[in-house]
Design a protein around this motif. Structure first.
Motif, mmCIF file in Angstrom:
data_model
loop_
_atom_site.group_PDB
_atom_site.id
_atom_site.type_symbol
_atom_site.label_atom_id
_atom_site.label_comp_id
_atom_site.label_asym_id
_atom_site.label_seq_id
_atom_site.Cartn_x
_atom_site.Cartn_y
_atom_site.Cartn_z
ATOM 1 N N PRO A 218 15.819 -19.845 3.421
ATOM 2 C CA PRO A 218 14.440 -19.940 2.905
ATOM 3 C C PRO A 218 14.417 -20.400 1.448
ATOM 4 C CG PRO A 218 14.782 -17.864 4.059
ATOM 5 C CD PRO A 218 16.138 -18.488 3.915
ATOM 6 N N GLU A 219 13.359 -21.126 1.097
ATOM 7 C CA GLU A 219 13.190 -21.531 -0.308
ATOM 8 C C GLU A 219 12.727 -20.351 -1.159
ATOM 9 O OE1 GLU A 219 11.772 -25.367 -1.397
ATOM 10 O OE2 GLU A 219 11.642 -26.020 0.704
ATOM 11 N N LEU A 220 12.083 -19.396 -0.529
ATOM 12 C CA LEU A 220 11.753 -18.146 -1.202
ATOM 13 C C LEU A 220 13.016 -17.288 -1.190
ATOM 14 C CD1 LEU A 220 9.508 -16.279 -2.383
ATOM 15 C CD2 LEU A 220 9.163 -15.441 -0.049
ATOM 16 N N LYS A 221 13.613 -17.076 -2.347
ATOM 17 C CA LYS A 221 14.946 -16.474 -2.397
ATOM 18 C C LYS A 221 14.937 -14.954 -2.315
ATOM 19 C CE LYS A 221 16.753 -20.451 -2.472
ATOM 20 N NZ LYS A 221 17.260 -20.970 -1.172
ATOM 21 N N LYS A 222 13.888 -14.316 -2.805
ATOM 22 C CA LYS A 222 13.854 -12.861 -2.745
ATOM 23 C C LYS A 222 12.424 -12.366 -2.533
ATOM 24 C CE LYS A 222 18.023 -11.679 -5.349
ATOM 25 N NZ LYS A 222 18.605 -10.840 -6.435
ATOM 26 N N VAL A 223 12.312 -11.231 -1.850
ATOM 27 C CA VAL A 223 11.047 -10.521 -1.699
ATOM 28 C C VAL A 223 11.286 -9.103 -2.184
ATOM 29 C CG1 VAL A 223 9.241 -9.728 -0.142
ATOM 30 C CG2 VAL A 223 10.393 -11.921 0.300
ATOM 31 N N ARG A 224 10.513 -8.695 -3.185
ATOM 32 C CA ARG A 224 10.677 -7.356 -3.757
ATOM 33 C C ARG A 224 9.446 -6.518 -3.418
ATOM 34 N NH1 ARG A 224 10.122 -4.995 -9.299
ATOM 35 N NH2 ARG A 224 11.626 -3.297 -9.435
ATOM 36 N N TYR A 225 9.655 -5.414 -2.712
ATOM 37 C CA TYR A 225 8.571 -4.510 -2.317
ATOM 38 C C TYR A 225 8.490 -3.358 -3.309
ATOM 39 C CZ TYR A 225 8.361 -6.641 2.367
ATOM 40 O OH TYR A 225 8.208 -7.489 3.434
ATOM 41 N N LEU A 226 7.294 -3.132 -3.838
ATOM 42 C CA LEU A 226 7.080 -2.053 -4.795
ATOM 43 C C LEU A 226 6.379 -0.869 -4.154
ATOM 44 C CD1 LEU A 226 5.709 -3.999 -7.910
ATOM 45 C CD2 LEU A 226 8.070 -3.272 -7.483
ATOM 46 N N SER A 227 6.711 0.316 -4.627
ATOM 47 C CA SER A 227 5.950 1.516 -4.313
ATOM 48 C C SER A 227 5.103 1.866 -5.527
ATOM 49 C CB SER A 227 6.893 2.680 -3.988
ATOM 50 O OG SER A 227 6.165 3.887 -3.891
ATOM 51 N N LEU A 228 3.788 1.991 -5.306
ATOM 52 C CA LEU A 228 2.878 2.354 -6.387
ATOM 53 C C LEU A 228 2.161 3.647 -5.998
ATOM 54 C CD1 LEU A 228 1.449 -1.210 -7.154
ATOM 55 C CD2 LEU A 228 3.330 -0.038 -8.296
ATOM 56 N N SER A 229 1.130 3.982 -6.721
ATOM 57 C CA SER A 229 0.465 5.261 -6.464
ATOM 58 C C SER A 229 -0.794 5.113 -5.616
ATOM 59 C CB SER A 229 0.112 5.939 -7.790
ATOM 60 O OG SER A 229 -0.758 5.122 -8.555
ATOM 61 N N GLY B 145 0.815 -1.202 0.000
ATOM 62 C CA GLY B 145 0.000 0.000 0.000
ATOM 63 C C GLY B 145 0.849 1.253 0.000
ATOM 64 N N GLN B 146 2.175 1.085 -0.076
ATOM 65 C CA GLN B 146 3.090 2.222 -0.080
ATOM 66 C C GLN B 146 2.761 3.168 -1.228
ATOM 67 O OE1 GLN B 146 5.489 3.183 1.945
ATOM 68 N NE2 GLN B 146 6.496 4.748 0.742
ATOM 69 N N SER B 147 2.472 4.405 -0.875
ATOM 70 C CA SER B 147 2.172 5.439 -1.860
ATOM 71 C C SER B 147 3.263 6.489 -1.800
ATOM 72 C CB SER B 147 0.813 6.073 -1.564
ATOM 73 O OG SER B 147 0.530 7.116 -2.449
ATOM 74 N N GLY B 148 3.992 6.666 -2.879
ATOM 75 C CA GLY B 148 5.133 7.569 -2.879
ATOM 76 C C GLY B 148 6.418 6.808 -2.655
ATOM 77 N N ASP B 149 7.529 7.478 -2.824
ATOM 78 C CA ASP B 149 8.829 6.833 -2.721
ATOM 79 C C ASP B 149 9.087 6.305 -1.313
ATOM 80 O OD1 ASP B 149 9.327 7.416 -5.344
ATOM 81 O OD2 ASP B 149 10.713 9.067 -4.943
ATOM 82 N N TYR B 150 9.830 5.192 -1.271
ATOM 83 C CA TYR B 150 10.333 4.702 0.007
ATOM 84 C C TYR B 150 11.477 5.584 0.489
ATOM 85 C CZ TYR B 150 7.927 0.168 -0.304
ATOM 86 O OH TYR B 150 6.988 -0.827 -0.354
ATOM 87 N N GLN B 151 11.593 5.721 1.788
ATOM 88 C CA GLN B 151 12.767 6.310 2.406
ATOM 89 C C GLN B 151 13.437 5.227 3.235
ATOM 90 O OE1 GLN B 151 11.725 9.856 4.570
ATOM 91 N NE2 GLN B 151 10.896 10.884 2.767
ATOM 92 N N ALA B 152 14.711 4.989 2.957
ATOM 93 C CA ALA B 152 15.416 3.881 3.602
ATOM 94 C C ALA B 152 15.389 4.036 5.120
ATOM 95 C CB ALA B 152 16.853 3.818 3.099
ATOM 96 N N ASN B 153 14.718 3.108 5.799
ATOM 97 C CA ASN B 153 14.661 3.103 7.253
ATOM 98 C C ASN B 153 14.347 1.674 7.693
ATOM 99 O OD1 ASN B 153 14.182 3.326 9.988
ATOM 100 N ND2 ASN B 153 12.954 5.173 9.829
ATOM 101 N N PHE B 154 15.379 0.973 8.143
ATOM 102 C CA PHE B 154 15.219 -0.405 8.585
ATOM 103 C C PHE B 154 15.470 -0.544 10.081
ATOM 104 C CE2 PHE B 154 16.110 -0.500 4.076
ATOM 105 C CZ PHE B 154 15.135 -1.370 3.603
ATOM 106 N N ASN B 155 15.292 0.563 10.802
ATOM 107 C CA ASN B 155 15.362 0.517 12.256
ATOM 108 C C ASN B 155 14.041 -0.058 12.763
ATOM 109 O OD1 ASN B 155 15.248 1.072 15.041
ATOM 110 N ND2 ASN B 155 16.391 2.970 14.838
ATOM 111 N N PRO B 156 14.041 -1.251 13.349
ATOM 112 C CA PRO B 156 12.766 -1.891 13.727
ATOM 113 C C PRO B 156 12.019 -1.157 14.824
ATOM 114 C CG PRO B 156 14.594 -3.096 14.676
ATOM 115 C CD PRO B 156 15.195 -2.068 13.756
ATOM 116 N N TYR B 157 12.675 -0.199 15.471
ATOM 117 C CA TYR B 157 12.035 0.564 16.542
ATOM 118 C C TYR B 157 11.556 1.935 16.093
ATOM 119 C CZ TYR B 157 13.767 -3.096 19.567
ATOM 120 O OH TYR B 157 14.006 -4.310 20.148
ATOM 121 N N SER B 158 11.715 2.246 14.829
ATOM 122 C CA SER B 158 11.277 3.536 14.314
ATOM 123 C C SER B 158 9.829 3.458 13.852
ATOM 124 C CB SER B 158 12.154 3.961 13.130
ATOM 125 O OG SER B 158 11.601 5.081 12.470
#
Length: 563
Positions: free
Chosen positions: A224-235, A48-61
């Motif tokens: 994991p047998e699932l080798k990659k997960v790709r997250y998209l940003s749409l509108s 459901g991401q609308s607009g560009d991602y901003q890199a933030n992988f801090n699990p507490y943010s």
């Protein structure tokens, strides 16, 4: 039994089959019909991401885009959809002493961080000490003292019995590496662009339009047998529906038109709906902490509550997938025995009560002007409400709510923001109303939604990040009841109920989060490309792409078709 009726409401959907290739810039290809663009062992996801991602992988943010469960792990996994035993992750065993003041945890000894360093009990102690020192990171309200007995054993002590602390501490605190985080001056503000974790996935690549996680070959549980997960940003939701129609994504959680007929309209795809998250109008409620606007008056909040036509909202915005909500925020089905009998309404009225809304406002000194809008002390009852651009169900809900409230003399003005702006605004308290949902805790018990969203320990003044008591709510009665509940074993329902009565009746009066409906969370997924999805008969995790760490459990269970 929990959610029995709802579990069988498997949903499906239909949209115009407009090509979505232009929406999926960045190398996507594919022809639909259940064939995604990610390749045989890559799952393409849309949150459901609308607009560009901003890199933030801090699990507490509060603005992180991923990490909990996938990159960073908790000690155990708790399945919020029902009563099951917690699944061992970094921890293998735990036990309480007789009076509930000491929790002993045994850890795995064969775990390495993704940079090759050894995981030990010191990392667990460091993490717990870190969130204690930084209140904005302590979104579970942890108040213990941790000690490493040896490399694989941790002892956590509490001043008072803390039984209810267990599932949160064990299932919702993400363990981070001391050898990296110990060098960060303020970990509450670091966005962790190059995360190192123990989880089944690592960050592979990041771009504002998409980021990719790759399977961790050194994962203690096996790659994991699932080798990659790709997250998209749409509108927004419509572009997600179009992408689903074109077979460009494998998993999304959100609405699509004709949600009853996914399997017919999307060959190879299936869907499931689970009522769990509670849709609300969040209010910045506490003037003492800097909130401004008419919504700081509980009378305004209660009037809005009574003016809502929830049946109409459900029909027009949510295609009938939502269900009843209690003003005390215990789930009507799952927590049926805990819903207080002292509530004025055990279930929020599904039809509006205009007379009651009018009575509440006029008793509070509001008078209706010639334009039909109430005012007090020369200030009209006008409110801005913020929503994420492209979240079509919530936008439709606000359009519907706006028409309903206008009849009751209240004016709202929806304001669409990018997800990044919306998330920051919510955390900082720079809003009057926001449409959002309250999420459950690690175990099927209403205690956790109360401790997250209503405890004074998880909020902050306006201008500082609250996490996740975004309403800035404070109540001495609720805080005291939560403190008492923490001391009581969850099996002792008779001793716990008076405290639930206190919390629920207080929330019904104060209403810092105005109850709308219990959202029917619907996911559409590519059953032809991948096997192992949760089903109505096997909800081994809450099936929502944005539900963390549940999504990681699902990723670990998926296999490319044919393997």
């Amino acid at each position: 039994m929990f959610l029995q009726a709802k579990r069988r409401r498997v949903r499906t959907a239909s949209v115009g089959m407009a090509a979505a290739a232009a929406l999926l810039a960045g190398g996507c290809s594919g022809s639909g019909g259940g064939s995604s663009s990610g390749g045989d062992d890559t799952l393409v996801a849309f949150t459901g991401q609308s607009g560009d991602y901003q890199a933030n992988f801090n699990p507490y943010s509060p603005s992180m885009i991923d990490g909990p469960g996938t990159i960073f792990e908790s000690l155990f996994f708790y399945n919020v959809t029902g009563e099951t035993e917690p699944k061992p992750l970094l921890g293998t065993e735990f036990s309480w002493n007789e009076d509930g003041t000491e929790l002993s945890v045994t850890l795995r000894g064969d775990v390495k961080w993704s940079d090759g360093e050894q995981f030990t009990a010191d990392d667990v102690v460091f993490t717990l000490d870190m969130i204690t020192k930084h209140p904005s990171m302590n979104n579970t309200g942890y108040q213990g003292k941790a000690e490493a007995v040896d490399d694989t054993h941790v002892k956590i002590t509490f001043d008072d019995p803390a039984y209810m602390e267990g599932p949160q501490l064990l299932g919702k605190i993400w363990i981070v590496p001391e050898h990296i985080w110990g060098k960060i001056k303020d970990p509450s503000k670091d966005v962790m662009k190059e995360p190192v974790g123990t989880g089944p996935f690592k960050l592979d690549s990041f771009k504002p339009q998409a980021f990719t996680l790759a399977a961790n070959p050194g994962y203690w549980g096996g790659e994991p047998e699932l080798k990659k997960v790709r997250y998209l940003s749409l509108s927004g939701n419509q572009s997600g529906a179009d992408a689903l129609a074109a077979g460009k994504i494998d998993w999304q959680t959100g609405p699509v038109p004709d949600i009853q007929n996914v399997e017919k309209n999307y060959p190879g795809y299936k869907a499931v709906t689970v009522p769990m998250n509670q849709t609300v109008l969040m209010t910045c409620s506490n003037a003492d902490l800097g909130c401004k606007g008419p919504q700081t008056d509980p009378a305004v909040r209660r009037a809005i509550y009574h003016a809502l036509d929830r049946e109409q909202i459900n029909s027009l915005a949510f295609q009938g997938t939502s269900s009843e909500i209690s003003p005390g925020f215990a789930l009507p089905e799952r927590d049926k025995e805990m819903v207080s009998k002292e509530l004025e309404n055990d279930i929020a009225p599904m039809k509006p009560d205009a007379n009651r809304a009018t009575e509440i406002l006029e008793e509070a000194g509001y008078r209706k002007g010639s334009d039909g809008i109430y005012a007090r002390n020369g200030k009209k009852l006008e409110l801005g409400v913020k929503v994420v651009t492209g979240w079509t169900d919530y936008i439709t809900a606000l359009d519907t709510i706006g028409q309903q409230l206008k009849k009751a003399g209240i004016k709202i003005t929806p304001q669409q923001l990018s997800w990044n702006e919306w998330s920051d605004t919510r955390a900082q308290g720079e809003y009057e109303l926001i449409i959002d949902s309250l999420y459950p805790g690690p175990a099927p018990d209403p205690y956790y939604v109360y401790s997250y969203f209503y405890s004074s320990s998880s909020t902050a003044p306006v201008g500082e990040a609250a996490n996740p008591n975004f309403s800035r709510y404070k109540s001495a009665a609720v805080d005291k009841a939560l403190a008492e509940l923490k001391k009581i074993d969850s099996e002792d329902t008779e001793a716990r109920q008076p405290h639930y009565d206190t919390i629920q009746t207080t929330l019904e009066q104060d209403m810092p989060y105005i109850p709308v409906l219990t959202g029917g969370t619907t996911s559409e997924y590519n059953a032809e490309q991948f096997t192992g999805w949760p089903t109505e008969d096997d909800l081994y995790a809450f099936p929502a792409i944005w539900s963390r760490p549940d999504h990681a459990q699902i990723f670990m269970s998926l296999k490319p078709a044919g393997k």
